[in-house]
Design a protein around this motif. Structure first.
Motif, PDB file in Angstrom:
ATOM      1  N   SER A   1     -32.638   5.508 -20.530  1.00 14.95           N
ATOM      2  CA  SER A   1     -31.434   5.461 -21.349  1.00 14.95           C
ATOM      3  C   SER A   1     -30.202   5.921 -20.577  1.00 14.95           C
ATOM      4  O   SER A   1     -30.105   7.082 -20.183  1.00 14.95           O
ATOM      5  CB  SER A   1     -31.618   6.347 -22.587  1.00 14.95           C
ATOM      6  N   SER A   2     -29.246   5.008 -20.380  1.00 17.51           N
ATOM      7  CA  SER A   2     -27.955   5.392 -19.792  1.00 17.51           C
ATOM      8  C   SER A   2     -27.231   6.365 -20.711  1.00 17.51           C
ATOM      9  O   SER A   2     -26.530   7.275 -20.246  1.00 17.51           O
ATOM     10  CB  SER A   2     -27.089   4.149 -19.571  1.00 17.51           C
ATOM     11  N   SER A   3     -27.409   6.169 -22.000  1.00 20.90           N
ATOM     12  CA  SER A   3     -26.751   7.040 -22.980  1.00 20.90           C
ATOM     13  C   SER A   3     -27.235   8.475 -22.834  1.00 20.90           C
ATOM     14  O   SER A   3     -26.437   9.421 -22.778  1.00 20.90           O
ATOM     15  CB  SER A   3     -27.044   6.553 -24.404  1.00 20.90           C
ATOM     16  N   HIS A   4     -28.544   8.658 -22.739  1.00 19.07           N
ATOM     17  CA  HIS A   4     -29.079  10.008 -22.632  1.00 19.07           C
ATOM     18  C   HIS A   4     -28.796  10.620 -21.268  1.00 19.07           C
ATOM     19  O   HIS A   4     -28.682  11.846 -21.146  1.00 19.07           O
ATOM     20  CB  HIS A   4     -30.577  10.003 -22.933  1.00 19.07           C
ATOM     21  N   ALA A   5     -28.664   9.773 -20.241  1.00 23.49           N
ATOM     22  CA  ALA A   5     -28.230  10.282 -18.942  1.00 23.49           C
ATOM     23  C   ALA A   5     -26.823  10.849 -19.065  1.00 23.49           C
ATOM     24  O   ALA A   5     -26.516  11.924 -18.518  1.00 23.49           O
ATOM     25  CB  ALA A   5     -28.266   9.172 -17.900  1.00 23.49           C
TER      26      ALA A   5
ATOM     27  N   LEU B   1     -26.090   9.257 -11.052  1.00 21.64           N
ATOM     28  CA  LEU B   1     -27.211   9.357 -10.121  1.00 21.64           C
ATOM     29  C   LEU B   1     -28.541   9.054 -10.815  1.00 21.64           C
ATOM     30  O   LEU B   1     -29.424   8.394 -10.241  1.00 21.64           O
ATOM     31  CB  LEU B   1     -27.243  10.746  -9.485  1.00 21.64           C
ATOM     32  N   TRP B   2     -28.701   9.505 -12.068  1.00 19.34           N
ATOM     33  CA  TRP B   2     -29.938   9.197 -12.784  1.00 19.34           C
ATOM     34  C   TRP B   2     -30.029   7.701 -13.089  1.00 19.34           C
ATOM     35  O   TRP B   2     -31.104   7.101 -12.963  1.00 19.34           O
ATOM     36  CB  TRP B   2     -30.033  10.009 -14.067  1.00 19.34           C
ATOM     37  N   ASN B   3     -28.914   7.076 -13.463  1.00 17.09           N
ATOM     38  CA  ASN B   3     -28.912   5.632 -13.690  1.00 17.09           C
ATOM     39  C   ASN B   3     -29.356   4.875 -12.444  1.00 17.09           C
ATOM     40  O   ASN B   3     -30.149   3.933 -12.508  1.00 17.09           O
ATOM     41  CB  ASN B   3     -27.508   5.165 -14.093  1.00 17.09           C
ATOM     42  N   LEU B   4     -28.818   5.260 -11.298  1.00 14.89           N
ATOM     43  CA  LEU B   4     -29.149   4.564 -10.056  1.00 14.89           C
ATOM     44  C   LEU B   4     -30.617   4.769  -9.676  1.00 14.89           C
ATOM     45  O   LEU B   4     -31.282   3.826  -9.221  1.00 14.89           O
ATOM     46  CB  LEU B   4     -28.238   5.055  -8.930  1.00 14.89           C
ATOM     47  N   LEU B   5     -31.123   5.976  -9.855  1.00 13.13           N
ATOM     48  CA  LEU B   5     -32.522   6.248  -9.501  1.00 13.13           C
ATOM     49  C   LEU B   5     -33.480   5.441 -10.370  1.00 13.13           C
ATOM     50  O   LEU B   5     -34.428   4.828  -9.863  1.00 13.13           O
ATOM     51  CB  LEU B   5     -32.803   7.746  -9.640  1.00 13.13           C
ATOM     52  N   THR B   6     -33.246   5.414 -11.676  1.00 15.14           N
ATOM     53  CA  THR B   6     -34.144   4.667 -12.563  1.00 15.14           C
ATOM     54  C   THR B   6     -34.000   3.164 -12.367  1.00 15.14           C
ATOM     55  O   THR B   6     -34.971   2.411 -12.527  1.00 15.14           O
ATOM     56  CB  THR B   6     -33.902   5.041 -14.039  1.00 15.14           C
ATOM     57  N   TRP B   7     -32.799   2.711 -11.993  1.00 16.99           N
ATOM     58  CA  TRP B   7     -32.630   1.298 -11.651  1.00 16.99           C
ATOM     59  C   TRP B   7     -33.460   0.944 -10.427  1.00 16.99           C
ATOM     60  O   TRP B   7     -34.125  -0.090 -10.378  1.00 16.99           O
ATOM     61  CB  TRP B   7     -31.152   1.010 -11.394  1.00 16.99           C
ATOM     62  N   LEU B   8     -33.434   1.811  -9.412  1.00 23.91           N
ATOM     63  CA  LEU B   8     -34.222   1.578  -8.205  1.00 23.91           C
ATOM     64  C   LEU B   8     -35.708   1.446  -8.544  1.00 23.91           C
ATOM     65  O   LEU B   8     -36.413   0.589  -7.988  1.00 23.91           O
ATOM     66  CB  LEU B   8     -34.011   2.726  -7.216  1.00 23.91           C
ATOM     67  N   LEU B   9     -36.177   2.266  -9.481  1.00 24.41           N
ATOM     68  CA  LEU B   9     -37.587   2.255  -9.866  1.00 24.41           C
ATOM     69  C   LEU B   9     -37.912   1.168 -10.883  1.00 24.41           C
ATOM     70  O   LEU B   9     -39.074   0.982 -11.246  1.00 24.41           O
ATOM     71  CB  LEU B   9     -37.978   3.624 -10.441  1.00 24.41           C
ATOM     72  N   GLY B  10     -36.878   0.462 -11.368  1.00 20.07           N
ATOM     73  CA  GLY B  10     -37.105  -0.576 -12.373  1.00 20.07           C
ATOM     74  C   GLY B  10     -37.467  -0.034 -13.729  1.00 20.07           C
ATOM     75  O   GLY B  10     -38.096  -0.730 -14.531  1.00 20.07           O
ATOM     76  N   LEU B  11     -37.077   1.209 -14.022  1.00 20.01           N
ATOM     77  CA  LEU B  11     -37.412   1.835 -15.304  1.00 20.01           C
ATOM     78  C   LEU B  11     -36.255   1.699 -16.285  1.00 20.01           C
ATOM     79  O   LEU B  11     -35.138   2.125 -15.985  1.00 20.01           O
ATOM     80  CB  LEU B  11     -37.733   3.319 -15.102  1.00 20.01           C
ATOM     81  N   PRO B  12     -36.496   1.127 -17.461  1.00 18.69           N
ATOM     82  CA  PRO B  12     -35.429   1.000 -18.458  1.00 18.69           C
ATOM     83  C   PRO B  12     -35.195   2.307 -19.205  1.00 18.69           C
ATOM     84  O   PRO B  12     -35.479   2.431 -20.392  1.00 18.69           O
ATOM     85  CB  PRO B  12     -35.945  -0.100 -19.388  1.00 18.69           C
TER      86      PRO B  12
END
Length: 382
Positions: free
Chosen positions: A103-107, A90-101
């Protein structure tokens, strides 16, 4: 719910996370090459996908760190891991929506730690490993990459200052194909292993593998395929941010940023450090931007990214903790978490369709302002 069923659910969820990791982090390898025109967008993501798959077979040291280092496998269950993955996705998808790079790793780490704290207690989290293998690398790696990229970019422009401009740009553009490919290989080597580690951890907690086991071949293969497919889909929103909104990147800067990133990521993978490839690549891009005299660097964008990095782990941990608390009630709780996660993911996707970014319009943004006193020679020579 039978253990065999929940194990299958966790494995599938882990591969979904791996897929989101792929399209979320495509920008790491290809953003600058797409921005400078060294590679066409669709060609870039195809190359990145294939090399992500190849990179998954290079090493398993990072996977071993995750499957047997961050949390105590004897104290957690597959349900806890499932809850952590939901938080990360869910955090990956939210930051993708916002265009923010971010960390998938830290998520992933945040989701797993939050779920473990609720599901098994603080004693199940290895605080020393979290500090030494997650938090410290998170601070050091982007700074190191940025400093190396600043120096490399400065040297690249000094060495080629008197050379023929078009020839130099053509040479760096060709070099970008190789350097971007190395970043894609490094991304597969480091990030695909994180999913391998999670699946291996699940199999250990379910008793299907002995503690300390390396990922089986099928785990390596499926993790590599999932991240490769996600990469090919292309995270165009984040590609736009890194390629067009950080700095007016030229070919020499793209080459030095990518070369720096690949070096740092591959070295970390060899040492078994699950670093954030996003943070490394972003640090290198900002460093490359700062390394060219009179270049425009948008430090306000860096500030927004830093905030996203700072909140990624705790935010994913909160979602993972909530999912773990809900799923702990039994099969019905697991279903509630799964349905709720799917509903939120669908909502995020629907929101993204209001302003789609794709291979056709990824570079269609307002031009960055030119340096106030830069001459044409300063801007175009490499």
């Amino acid at each position: 719910m039978e253990v065999s069923v929940i194990v299958v659910v966790v494995v599938v969820t882990a591969l979904i996370f791996d897929f989101t990791n792929g399209f979320h982090d495509t920008a790491n390898a290809m953003a600058t090459s797409i921005a400078t025109g060294a590679l066409r967008p669709k060609v870039a993501v195809a190359i990145a996908g294939l090399l992500n798959l190849a990179g998954a077979f290079v090493s398993v040291e990072v996977a071993k760190t995750i499957s047997g280092g961050l949390v105590t496998e004897a104290l957690i269950t597959p349900v806890v891991i499932f809850a952590g993955l939901v938080g990360a996705i869910l955090w990956n998808l939210l930051t993708w929506l916002l265009g923010l790079p971010s960390s998938s790793s830290h998520a992933l780490f945040g989701g797993l730690i939050g779920a473990t704290l609720v599901g098994a207690g603080p004693s199940a989290v290895n605080g020393t490993a979290v500090l030494s293998k997650v938090l410290l690398p998170a601070v050091v790696s982007p700074v190191l990459a940025g400093l190396v990229a600043v120096s490399a970019t400065f040297l690249a422009y000094r060495i080629t200052a008197k050379a023929d401009g078009p020839t130099v740009r053509r040479g760096f553009r060709i070099g970008q194909v190789a350097s971007a490919s190395m970043v894609a290989l490094a991304h597969g080597t480091n990030d695909a292993q994180k999913t391998m580690g999670v699946i291996t951890l699940t199999l250990i907690t379910a008793g299907a593998l002995a503690p300390g086991s390396a990922p089986p071949f099928w785990v390596v293969l499926t993790a590599g395929l999932a991240i490769a497919l996600g990469t090919y889909v292309g995270g165009w929103r984040i590609i736009r941010t890194l390629g067009r909104r950080v700095s007016d990147i030229q070919t020499a800067q793209g080459f030095t940023a990518e070369t720096t990133s690949a070096t740092v990521i591959l070295a970390s993978s060899h040492l078994g450090l699950p670093i954030s490839t996003t943070q490394v690549c972003t640090g290198a891009i900002f460093g490359a931007g700062a390394g060219r005299r009179l270049a425009t660097v948008h430090w306000s964008v860096a500030g927004r990214m830093a905030v996203a990095w700072a909140v990624t782990l705790p935010a994913a941990a909160v979602v993972g903790a909530a999912a773990s608390w809900t799923a702990a009630s039994g099969p019905f709780g697991v279903v509630v978490v799964a349905v709720g996660g799917l509903a939120l993911a669908a909502g995020i996707y629907a929101a993204s369709r209001r302003n789609p970014v794709n291979a056709v319009n990824v570079n269609n943004v307002v031009a960055l302002p030119a340096p106030r006193t830069a001459s044409r020679t300063d801007q175009e020579s490499a």
